[in-house]
Design an enzyme around this catalytic site. Structure first.
Site, mmCIF file in Angstrom:
data_model
loop_
_atom_site.group_PDB
_atom_site.id
_atom_site.type_symbol
_atom_site.label_atom_id
_atom_site.label_comp_id
_atom_site.label_asym_id
_atom_site.label_seq_id
_atom_site.Cartn_x
_atom_site.Cartn_y
_atom_site.Cartn_z
ATOM 1 N N ASP A 79 -38.098 -29.415 -22.007
ATOM 2 C CA ASP A 79 -37.752 -29.999 -20.701
ATOM 3 C C ASP A 79 -37.950 -31.512 -20.696
ATOM 4 O OD1 ASP A 79 -37.145 -27.480 -19.929
ATOM 5 O OD2 ASP A 79 -38.716 -27.274 -18.404
ATOM 6 N N CYS B 80 -23.995 -16.957 -35.846
ATOM 7 C CA CYS B 80 -23.313 -16.824 -34.555
ATOM 8 C C CYS B 80 -21.883 -16.317 -34.712
ATOM 9 C CB CYS B 80 -23.348 -18.149 -33.819
ATOM 10 S SG CYS B 80 -22.800 -19.500 -34.859
ATOM 11 N N ALA C 38 -31.514 -28.250 -32.471
ATOM 12 C CA ALA C 38 -30.900 -27.395 -33.501
ATOM 13 C C ALA C 38 -31.621 -26.050 -33.635
ATOM 14 C CB ALA C 38 -30.910 -28.142 -34.831
ATOM 15 N N PRO C 39 -30.914 -25.035 -34.115
ATOM 16 C CA PRO C 39 -31.495 -23.701 -34.276
ATOM 17 C C PRO C 39 -32.081 -23.508 -35.679
ATOM 18 C CG PRO C 39 -29.167 -23.569 -34.717
ATOM 19 C CD PRO C 39 -29.480 -25.031 -34.482
ATOM 20 N N LYS D 267 -34.150 -32.622 -32.710
ATOM 21 C CA LYS D 267 -35.288 -31.696 -32.652
ATOM 22 C C LYS D 267 -34.888 -30.400 -33.370
ATOM 23 C CE LYS D 267 -36.760 -28.452 -30.006
ATOM 24 N NZ LYS D 267 -37.296 -27.621 -31.105
ATOM 25 N N PRO D 268 -35.347 -30.254 -34.618
ATOM 26 C CA PRO D 268 -35.070 -28.984 -35.293
ATOM 27 C C PRO D 268 -35.888 -27.874 -34.657
ATOM 28 C CG PRO D 268 -36.522 -30.358 -36.645
ATOM 29 C CD PRO D 268 -36.162 -31.176 -35.438
ATOM 30 N N SER D 269 -35.550 -26.636 -34.985
ATOM 31 C CA SER D 269 -36.367 -25.523 -34.493
ATOM 32 C C SER D 269 -37.778 -25.645 -35.070
ATOM 33 C CB SER D 269 -35.736 -24.201 -34.942
ATOM 34 O OG SER D 269 -36.662 -23.156 -34.765
ATOM 35 N N THR E 46 -31.078 -20.036 -23.747
ATOM 36 C CA THR E 46 -31.624 -21.393 -23.931
ATOM 37 C C THR E 46 -30.615 -22.411 -23.389
ATOM 38 O OG1 THR E 46 -32.701 -20.653 -25.964
ATOM 39 C CG2 THR E 46 -32.505 -23.026 -25.664
ATOM 40 N N GLU F 1 -23.421 -25.092 -28.050
ATOM 41 C CA GLU F 1 -22.928 -24.142 -29.060
ATOM 42 C C GLU F 1 -23.875 -22.960 -29.030
ATOM 43 O OE1 GLU F 1 -20.260 -24.310 -30.679
ATOM 44 O OE2 GLU F 1 -19.693 -26.414 -30.574
ATOM 45 N N GLU G 173 -26.009 -9.869 -28.699
ATOM 46 C CA GLU G 173 -26.163 -10.412 -30.044
ATOM 47 C C GLU G 173 -27.393 -9.781 -30.696
ATOM 48 O OE1 GLU G 173 -26.969 -14.627 -29.958
ATOM 49 O OE2 GLU G 173 -25.533 -14.992 -31.554
HETATM 50 P P1 NAD Z 1 -33.077 -20.781 -29.645
HETATM 51 O O1 NAD Z 1 -32.278 -20.855 -28.418
HETATM 52 O O2 NAD Z 1 -34.310 -19.992 -29.638
HETATM 53 O O3 NAD Z 1 -33.494 -22.224 -30.149
HETATM 54 C C1 NAD Z 1 -32.533 -23.249 -30.406
HETATM 55 C C2 NAD Z 1 -33.211 -24.586 -30.245
HETATM 56 O O4 NAD Z 1 -33.480 -24.761 -28.849
HETATM 57 C C3 NAD Z 1 -34.556 -24.704 -30.962
HETATM 58 O O5 NAD Z 1 -34.692 -26.005 -31.486
HETATM 59 C C4 NAD Z 1 -35.542 -24.476 -29.838
HETATM 60 O O6 NAD Z 1 -36.799 -25.073 -30.074
HETATM 61 C C5 NAD Z 1 -34.830 -25.147 -28.686
HETATM 62 N N1 NAD Z 1 -35.272 -24.722 -27.370
HETATM 63 C C6 NAD Z 1 -35.739 -23.516 -26.985
HETATM 64 N N2 NAD Z 1 -36.056 -23.525 -25.675
HETATM 65 C C7 NAD Z 1 -35.751 -24.773 -25.228
HETATM 66 C C8 NAD Z 1 -35.858 -25.409 -23.960
HETATM 67 N N3 NAD Z 1 -36.337 -24.783 -22.908
HETATM 68 N N4 NAD Z 1 -35.465 -26.696 -23.866
HETATM 69 C C9 NAD Z 1 -34.977 -27.355 -24.931
HETATM 70 N N5 NAD Z 1 -34.873 -26.812 -26.167
HETATM 71 C C10 NAD Z 1 -35.258 -25.535 -26.294
HETATM 72 O O7 NAD Z 1 -32.018 -20.319 -30.750
HETATM 73 P P2 NAD Z 1 -32.369 -19.898 -32.217
HETATM 74 O O8 NAD Z 1 -33.013 -18.563 -32.079
HETATM 75 O O9 NAD Z 1 -33.040 -21.029 -32.924
HETATM 76 O O10 NAD Z 1 -30.929 -19.749 -32.871
HETATM 77 C C11 NAD Z 1 -30.198 -18.589 -32.775
HETATM 78 C C12 NAD Z 1 -29.156 -18.720 -31.688
HETATM 79 O O11 NAD Z 1 -28.320 -19.838 -31.962
HETATM 80 C C13 NAD Z 1 -28.237 -17.537 -31.638
HETATM 81 O O12 NAD Z 1 -28.004 -17.159 -30.312
HETATM 82 C C14 NAD Z 1 -26.956 -18.048 -32.278
HETATM 83 O O13 NAD Z 1 -25.793 -17.364 -31.890
HETATM 84 C C15 NAD Z 1 -26.959 -19.458 -31.855
HETATM 85 N N6 NAD Z 1 -26.140 -20.262 -32.770
HETATM 86 C C16 NAD Z 1 -24.934 -20.704 -32.307
HETATM 87 C C17 NAD Z 1 -24.122 -21.461 -33.130
HETATM 88 C C18 NAD Z 1 -22.796 -21.958 -32.637
HETATM 89 O O14 NAD Z 1 -22.172 -22.753 -33.328
HETATM 90 N N7 NAD Z 1 -22.344 -21.541 -31.467
HETATM 91 C C19 NAD Z 1 -24.535 -21.773 -34.421
HETATM 92 C C20 NAD Z 1 -25.774 -21.302 -34.862
HETATM 93 C C21 NAD Z 1 -26.566 -20.559 -34.001
#
Ligand code: NAD
Length: 481
Positions: free
Chosen positions: A217, A288, A154-155, A180-182, A236, A254, A385
């Site tokens: 990973d 998003c 999750a983001p 796994k939350p951010s 990501t 997403e 973005e």
């Molecule tokens: P991010 O990609 O940095 O992180 C998202 C999640 O992925 C986090 O939990 C992070 O720890 C994890 N992650 C990062 N690298 C990874 C890897 N190599 N392997 C596995 N997990 C990994 O995104 P963010 O900055 O937290 O969120 C913002 C982004 O999310 C924006 O691009 C936004 O548009 C997108 N978003 C999309 C939606 C949708 O419904 N499409 C909704 C909300 C946010």
């Protein structure tokens, strides 16, 4: 100093029904981005923690996957009730962790509650096609079965909301989950785990905390994980898709967005300006589907920029702790403010900064609400973005150009069309390549309807029955009769 340190709570992660430290004993700091202060510590997970969570989820899967839909539904309803009962506390915690206005954060909880209740109902509606004899002497039927262990990543922009979107359909369909939350915003997911501990059987939901770099990973590639669902940045998502491809795992992506807001000359300009003040700057633009890219008609362009500027100048922004009237809080981190600042600075030469364009000199990750008028369609500020409080406005010449510009980005998550002409609205809604198109509104989401993208915004749907189906595999059973 000692008092401050003592006040900082150290959370544990949730594996196999119990709360545990990371295998290494290491922790991560959690920061309030509105004042840059550490507010909590959470376990810094490693591959060993991923193994533990995967083992627990795998062990729980047979019983949960075979539970009756009514049993799974009952558990989700209880979880929704428990969340509702602690809504205000969870909202306040979210506000502190994500820099959101307190009221907005509290208001997100009933949305998650509604979502979980929807998925509780959906658990009982999942069905295969009716049985039939497609070959003489044989009856066929279709079953929809859970995938197994789902890794849900999750983001940080809507931590509790995204946790709900992830676990609702996955659990309803009979999967077990490793959430796994951010690493920036893990706190409300850990409170959700606390609630789940009394409701779900051990291992059905596991919540581990760590950075994507440290455990991404290991989690995505884990042999026990059958499906990976991620909401996050498009880069990501691409990385995760590559890692998941090694074992041909199911994916639900997403990703990013760059929503166009097409405003025709006959639109109700007051309504559009008010909507963009809300939905372009909601969550400090870290959304998003944010109404971030206005494409305005030739006759109303000047008046519209002026009306929008009045609206945006009236946004009261600041540290949510300063008062309940704060409409826009901080960005999620100084790194995000760096990104926003960099993009606005690079846009300056080719467009007019009508208001904002300033990173205030104060503690916290702030950026002033900004409008950029007249950028080129191919410029970075239009194509990429920003994920910050920045809205661009471009003047189109005719309907064809409006549609072409709307589609001319790599994303395809959401869009809105504003006009008094119903035929034109439907024509344009059909022509633009976005997963959701709002007409004369923006940002409205309901549990019953799907949310998900076209193009590099990803594939798979959140919310609705489509989401539940995404978390299942179709099985054909054929019997000789
Ligand atoms: P991010 O990609 O940095 O992180 C998202 C999640 O992925 C986090 O939990 C992070 O720890 C994890 N992650 C990062 N690298 C990874 C890897 N190599 N392997 C596995 N997990 C990994 O995104 P963010 O900055 O937290 O969120 C913002 C982004 O999310 C924006 O691009 C936004 O548009 C997108 N978003 C999309 C939606 C949708 O419904 N499409 C909704 C909300 C946010």
């Amino acid at each position: 100093m000692t008092d401050t340190l003592e006040a900082i709570k150290t959370y544990q992660q949730f594996i196999g029904g119990g709360f545990v430290d990371s295998a290494s004993g290491e922790t991560l700091d959690v920061i309030n981005p509105a004042d840059d202060q550490v507010i909590a510590k959470v376990p810094k997970s490693s591959a060993e923690d991923v193994d533990r969570a995967a083992e627990a989820a795998d062990k729980a899967f047979p019983a949960w996957g075979h539970a009756t839909p009514a049993e799974r539904s009952g558990a989700l309803l209880k979880l929704a009730d428990a969340l509702e009962a602690r809504g205000e506390e969870i909202g306040r915690l979210e506000s502190q962790n994500a820099g959101k206005p307190v009221g907005a954060a509290i208001d997100e909880v009933p949305v998650v509650v509604d979502n979980l209740r929807f998925f509780a109902g959906a658990a009982r509606l999942l069905e295969g096609k009716a049985a039939n004899e497609y070959m003489e002497g044989h009856t066929s039927m279709i079953r929809r079965e859970p995938v197994g262990v789902v890794a849900s990543i999750a983001p940080w922009n809507y931590p509790i909301l995204m946790a709900g979107w992830k676990i609702g359909p996955a659990l309803a369909a009979g999967n077990t989950v490793i959430l796994k939350p951010s690493a920036r915003t893990p706190l409300t997911a850990l409170v959700l785990a606390e609630l789940a501990a009394d409701i779900l059987p051990p291992g059905v939901l596991n919540v581990i905390t760590g950075t994507g770099g440290d455990i991404g990973d290991a989690l995505v590639g884990h042999p026990t994980v059958g499906m990976v669902s991620v909401t996050g940045d498009t880069d990501t998502g691409k990385h995760i898709a590559k890692v998941a491809a090694e074992r041909v795992k199911r994916l639900h992506l997403e990703l990013g967005g760059k929503a166009p807001v097409i405003v025709f000359d006959d639109a109700d300009l007051d309504a559009v300006a008010e909507a963009i003040k809300l939905w372009g700057y909601w969550n400090a633009g870290q959304d998003c589907t944010a109404a971030t890219r206005v494409i305005a008609g030739p006759k109303i362009y000047d008046r519209f920029v002026s009306e929008l500027t009045d609206q945006v100048k009236s946004i009261k922004w600041g540290d949510p702790a300063e008062g309940d009237d704060i409409e826009m809080g901080s960005l999620i981190a100084q790194a995000q403010a760096d990104k926003v600042e960099g993009m606005v600075e690079r846009a300056r030469g080719g467009a007019e900064i009508v208001t904002g364009g300033v990173r205030p000199k104060r503690a916290g990750a702030f950026y002033e609400p900004t409008i950029i008028a007249g950028p080129d369609q191919r410029s970075e500020i239009v194509q990429d973005e920003v994920f910050g409080p920045v809205v661009t406005v471009q003047r189109f010449s005719d309907e064809e150009q409006a549609i072409a510009w709307a589609n001319d980005v790599r994303f395809g998550l959401a869009a809105s069309v504003w006009t008094a002409d119903a035929g034109k609205a439907m024509r344009v809604a059909r022509a633009i390549q976005f997963g959701t198109v709002w007409i004369n509104d923006h940002f409205m989401l309901v549990s019953e309807m799907p949310h998900g993208g076209f193009k590099e915004s990803g594939y798979g749907k959140d919310q609705s029955m489509y989401a539940v189906e995404d978390y299942t595999v179709v099985k054909h059973v054929m019997m000789k009769i």
